[in-house]
Enzyme design. Structure first.
Site, PDB file in Angstrom:
ATOM      1  N   CYS A  78    -136.438 -44.950 -36.296  1.00 24.14           N
ATOM      2  CA  CYS A  78    -136.075 -46.545 -35.609  1.00 24.14           C
ATOM      3  C   CYS A  78    -135.021 -46.823 -36.179  1.00 24.14           C
ATOM      4  O   CYS A  78    -135.059 -47.113 -37.519  1.00 24.14           O
ATOM      5  CB  CYS A  78    -137.177 -47.401 -35.783  1.00 24.14           C
ATOM      6  SG  CYS A  78    -136.685 -48.803 -35.153  1.00 24.14           S
ATOM      7  N   GLU A 157    -137.350 -47.027 -21.324  1.00 25.36           N
ATOM      8  CA  GLU A 157    -138.928 -47.550 -21.463  1.00 25.36           C
ATOM      9  C   GLU A 157    -139.521 -47.267 -20.033  1.00 25.36           C
ATOM     10  O   GLU A 157    -140.865 -47.044 -19.698  1.00 25.36           O
ATOM     11  CB  GLU A 157    -139.326 -48.591 -22.061  1.00 25.36           C
ATOM     12  CG  GLU A 157    -138.694 -48.423 -23.590  1.00 25.36           C
ATOM     13  CD  GLU A 157    -139.866 -48.912 -24.619  1.00 25.36           C
ATOM     14  OE1 GLU A 157    -141.011 -49.067 -24.085  1.00 25.36           O
ATOM     15  OE2 GLU A 157    -139.636 -48.269 -25.656  1.00 25.36           O
TER      16      GLU A 157
END
Length: 273
Positions: A78, A157
């Protein structure tokens, strides 16, 4: 602990959600014998708009969870957590912890010819200027242009990476950068490699795209060999997946991008750690 046990201990990989699967995918490809435990913090995504203290707290909780799985190394898959929490957690974790920013920055420095580099990422990653600082540590006279692209994450997403609306959003965010003379761009968020083909098509062939997911897998490989804890058995690795929410949605997405189908994803209460 016997050396062989250490070799077969898994790699811990974590992200705010599903973007880190691009890093896990590269680890599976480049280190096929390594076992992997992946955690996606799907209940608390996105990280990009949260404060540094919050990101450090989240990262500590996740690392404590991964340590219950006896991992031998941890990859922070991340960019936001790598930018804001890596130094803090490296200092307090007894096993190797690597982020995705240093490998990407180093690759961009090696790739650029005119020393003009673009970086796209979340608001927190761009605001931290971590990529810029690392690039300048290798190439002091480099010109770095950063651009936050917060809508890229929800587009990925929600499965819109191939939808025409994504091309419109790319144009909105990157029109100004397209008119500069950068020759290299870093995809500074682990979701963004899933938009790589559209970004490449938009910017054209003159701009080289750096995928930190691949570079991170190669860094991990080097660290494991340096510390003599690489699994070189030749036996295919085992993979476990955990999330903090929406396990079914995660599993569906993972099966769309990973090189094999995962049967189940377990949901855990990360706040316990």
């Amino acid at each position: 602990m016997q050396i062989q046990d250490k070799l077969t201990m898994p790699i811990g990989v974590f992200d705010s959600g599903i973007g880190g699967l691009t890093v896990a995918r590269e680890i599976m490809r480049q280190l096929p014998s390594e076992n992997v435990v992946y955690f996606g913090d799907t209940a608390r995504v996105p990280y990009g708009s949260k404060s540094k203290n919050t990101i450090i707290r989240f990262s500590r909780q996740i690392i404590r969870f991964l340590q219950t799985k006896n991992v031998k190394a941890i990859v922070i898959a991340c960019n936001t957590a790598s930018a804001l929490a890596l130094d803090a957690v490296q200092a307090e974790t007894p096993i190797p912890v690597i982020g995705v920013i240093a490998p990407g920055a180093r690759a961009a420095v090696n790739m650029t010819k005119n020393k003009k580099i673009g970086v796209v990422g979340t608001e927190a990653t761009i605001r931290s200027e971590t990529y810029t600082k690392l690039i300048h540590s290798h190439l002091p006279d480099a010109s770095v242009i950063g651009k936050s692209c917060p809508l890229f994450v929800p587009l990925v997403e929600e499965g819109f990476s191939k939808h025409p609306i994504t091309e419109q959003v790319i144009d909105i965010y990157l029109a100004d950068m397209k008119n500069t003379d950068i020759d290299t761009m870093i995809l500074g968020c682990t979701h963004y490699p899933l938009l790589r083909s559209k970004i490449m098509a938009y910017l054209g062939e003159r701009v080289h795209i750096v995928n930190p997911a691949y570079e991170t897998a190669m860094d991990l490989k080097a660290v494991l060999h340096e510390q003599e804890i690489a699994n070189t058995s030749g036996i295919p690795g085992n993979y476990e997946f955990y999330v903090s929410d929406a396990a079914d949605k995660f599993t569906g997405f993972a099966n769309s991008i990973l090189p094999y189908d995962i049967a189940t994803t377990q949901c855990i209460n990360i706040e316990k750690y």
